[in-house]
Design a protein around this motif. Structure first.
Motif, PDB file in Angstrom:
ATOM      1  N   TYR A  76     -30.315 -10.700  13.640  1.00  0.00           N
ATOM      2  CA  TYR A  76     -31.867 -11.647  13.913  1.00  0.00           C
ATOM      3  C   TYR A  76     -33.305 -10.349  13.172  1.00  0.00           C
ATOM      4  CZ  TYR A  76     -35.858 -14.291  15.155  1.00  0.00           C
ATOM      5  OH  TYR A  76     -37.164 -14.929  15.151  1.00  0.00           O
ATOM      6  N   ARG A  77     -33.372 -10.558  12.305  1.00  0.00           N
ATOM      7  CA  ARG A  77     -34.532  -9.794  12.014  1.00  0.00           C
ATOM      8  C   ARG A  77     -34.229  -8.219  11.814  1.00  0.00           C
ATOM      9  NH1 ARG A  77     -40.898 -12.772  13.498  1.00  0.00           N
ATOM     10  NH2 ARG A  77     -40.518 -14.570  13.052  1.00  0.00           N
ATOM     11  N   GLY A  78     -33.731  -7.887  11.684  1.00  0.00           N
ATOM     12  CA  GLY A  78     -32.550  -7.021  11.128  1.00  0.00           C
ATOM     13  C   GLY A  78     -31.959  -6.172  12.364  1.00  0.00           C
ATOM     14  N   ALA A  79     -32.275  -6.947  13.139  1.00  0.00           N
ATOM     15  CA  ALA A  79     -31.145  -6.044  14.489  1.00  0.00           C
ATOM     16  C   ALA A  79     -30.167  -6.874  15.070  1.00  0.00           C
ATOM     17  CB  ALA A  79     -32.953  -6.388  15.467  1.00  0.00           C
ATOM     18  N   GLU A  80     -29.303  -6.659  15.323  1.00  0.00           N
ATOM     19  CA  GLU A  80     -27.947  -6.851  15.374  1.00  0.00           C
ATOM     20  C   GLU A  80     -28.059  -7.027  17.217  1.00  0.00           C
ATOM     21  OE1 GLU A  80     -23.511  -5.329  15.984  1.00  0.00           O
ATOM     22  OE2 GLU A  80     -23.796  -5.599  14.182  1.00  0.00           O
ATOM     23  N   TYR A  81     -27.649  -8.686  17.719  1.00  0.00           N
ATOM     24  CA  TYR A  81     -27.878  -8.932  19.168  1.00  0.00           C
ATOM     25  C   TYR A  81     -26.129  -9.574  19.140  1.00  0.00           C
ATOM     26  CZ  TYR A  81     -29.388 -13.437  17.917  1.00  0.00           C
ATOM     27  OH  TYR A  81     -29.526 -14.714  17.969  1.00  0.00           O
ATOM     28  N   GLN A  82     -25.658  -9.671  20.954  1.00  0.00           N
ATOM     29  CA  GLN A  82     -25.137 -10.124  21.239  1.00  0.00           C
ATOM     30  C   GLN A  82     -25.112 -11.441  22.103  1.00  0.00           C
ATOM     31  OE1 GLN A  82     -22.129  -9.195  20.775  1.00  0.00           O
ATOM     32  NE2 GLN A  82     -20.981 -10.269  22.045  1.00  0.00           N
ATOM     33  N   VAL A  83     -24.261 -12.572  21.017  1.00  0.00           N
ATOM     34  CA  VAL A  83     -24.610 -13.535  21.613  1.00  0.00           C
ATOM     35  C   VAL A  83     -23.191 -13.724  22.920  1.00  0.00           C
ATOM     36  CG1 VAL A  83     -24.656 -16.074  21.293  1.00  0.00           C
ATOM     37  CG2 VAL A  83     -25.552 -14.941  20.183  1.00  0.00           C
ATOM     38  N   ASP A  84     -24.009 -14.168  24.526  1.00  0.00           N
ATOM     39  CA  ASP A  84     -21.750 -13.891  25.068  1.00  0.00           C
ATOM     40  C   ASP A  84     -21.349 -15.848  25.247  1.00  0.00           C
ATOM     41  OD1 ASP A  84     -21.967 -11.751  25.459  1.00  0.00           O
ATOM     42  OD2 ASP A  84     -23.964 -10.969  27.457  1.00  0.00           O
ATOM     43  N   PHE A  85     -22.397 -16.245  25.483  1.00  0.00           N
ATOM     44  CA  PHE A  85     -22.158 -17.540  25.493  1.00  0.00           C
ATOM     45  C   PHE A  85     -22.316 -18.211  24.962  1.00  0.00           C
ATOM     46  CE2 PHE A  85     -23.717 -15.706  29.768  1.00  0.00           C
ATOM     47  CZ  PHE A  85     -22.933 -16.386  30.497  1.00  0.00           C
ATOM     48  N   LEU A  86     -21.445 -18.896  24.095  1.00  0.00           N
ATOM     49  CA  LEU A  86     -21.865 -20.305  23.044  1.00  0.00           C
ATOM     50  C   LEU A  86     -21.545 -20.999  22.878  1.00  0.00           C
ATOM     51  CD1 LEU A  86     -18.313 -18.287  21.083  1.00  0.00           C
ATOM     52  CD2 LEU A  86     -20.494 -18.038  20.589  1.00  0.00           C
ATOM     53  N   PRO A  87     -22.450 -21.840  21.916  1.00  0.00           N
ATOM     54  CA  PRO A  87     -22.315 -23.819  22.518  1.00  0.00           C
ATOM     55  C   PRO A  87     -21.077 -24.041  22.323  1.00  0.00           C
ATOM     56  CG  PRO A  87     -23.389 -22.928  20.022  1.00  0.00           C
ATOM     57  CD  PRO A  87     -22.964 -21.834  20.687  1.00  0.00           C
ATOM     58  N   LYS A  88     -21.327 -25.097  23.121  1.00  0.00           N
ATOM     59  CA  LYS A  88     -19.819 -26.256  23.101  1.00  0.00           C
ATOM     60  C   LYS A  88     -20.816 -28.014  23.495  1.00  0.00           C
ATOM     61  CE  LYS A  88     -16.982 -23.058  22.300  1.00  0.00           C
ATOM     62  NZ  LYS A  88     -15.755 -23.344  21.204  1.00  0.00           N
ATOM     63  N   VAL A  89     -19.821 -28.350  23.838  1.00  0.00           N
ATOM     64  CA  VAL A  89     -19.783 -29.561  23.718  1.00  0.00           C
ATOM     65  C   VAL A  89     -18.901 -30.075  25.277  1.00  0.00           C
ATOM     66  CG1 VAL A  89     -19.970 -32.460  23.860  1.00  0.00           C
ATOM     67  CG2 VAL A  89     -20.851 -30.336  22.006  1.00  0.00           C
ATOM     68  N   LYS A  90     -19.551 -31.111  26.081  1.00  0.00           N
ATOM     69  CA  LYS A  90     -18.512 -31.390  27.127  1.00  0.00           C
ATOM     70  C   LYS A  90     -18.245 -33.242  26.492  1.00  0.00           C
ATOM     71  CE  LYS A  90     -17.511 -30.890  32.380  1.00  0.00           C
ATOM     72  NZ  LYS A  90     -18.340 -30.250  33.472  1.00  0.00           N
ATOM     73  N   MET A  91     -16.969 -33.440  26.556  1.00  0.00           N
ATOM     74  CA  MET A  91     -17.211 -34.587  27.052  1.00  0.00           C
ATOM     75  C   MET A  91     -16.664 -34.818  27.933  1.00  0.00           C
ATOM     76  SD  MET A  91     -15.323 -35.531  23.059  1.00  0.00           S
ATOM     77  CE  MET A  91     -15.097 -37.260  23.621  1.00  0.00           C
TER      78      MET A  91
END
Length: 113
Positions: free
Chosen positions: A46-61
């Motif tokens: 993001y804007r040249g900076a790398e960052y860690q995304v720990d929680f990924l988007p999911k859908v719970k049915m």
């Protein structure tokens, strides 16, 4: 009766819903959730900076079905949600002791339709 909870990738929701509708399942609750398992997140730029995304988007049915529809529901969910890649999700099946439709006071399987 059983409660089926499925955690799936968001872009698979319409396919899963269509498969369930094909076998007569029309009622469900959908929640946008975030989490991780073996996938453990990923890095983004993001804007040249790398960052860690720990929680990924999911859908719970969440859906409650009569016992005789559990296996067809599981097959419909798996058929539509499976990509063969890590992060496809999980399905949990639990017993439901009682269900009541608030408006009419119908109970158990009568309350599901």
């Amino acid at each position: 009766m059983k409660k089926i909870e499925a955690i799936i990738k968001p872009f698979k929701l319409d396919d899963v819903r269509d498969n369930l509708a094909d076998i007569g399942i029309n009622g469900m609750t959908i929640t946008e959730v975030r989490g991780f398992g073996r996938q453990k997140g990923h890095t983004e730029l993001y804007r040249g900076a790398e960052y860690q995304v720990d929680f990924l988007p999911k859908v719970k049915m969440e859906l409650v079905v009569p016992d005789d529809l559990v296996d067809p529901c599981l097959e419909a969910i798996i058929d539509a949600a499976q990509t063969g890649k890590i992060g496809d999700g999980k399905i949990f099946v639990t017993n439901v002791e009682r269900a009541i439709r608030i408006r009419t006071l119908e109970e158990d399987e009568d309350a599901l339709v």
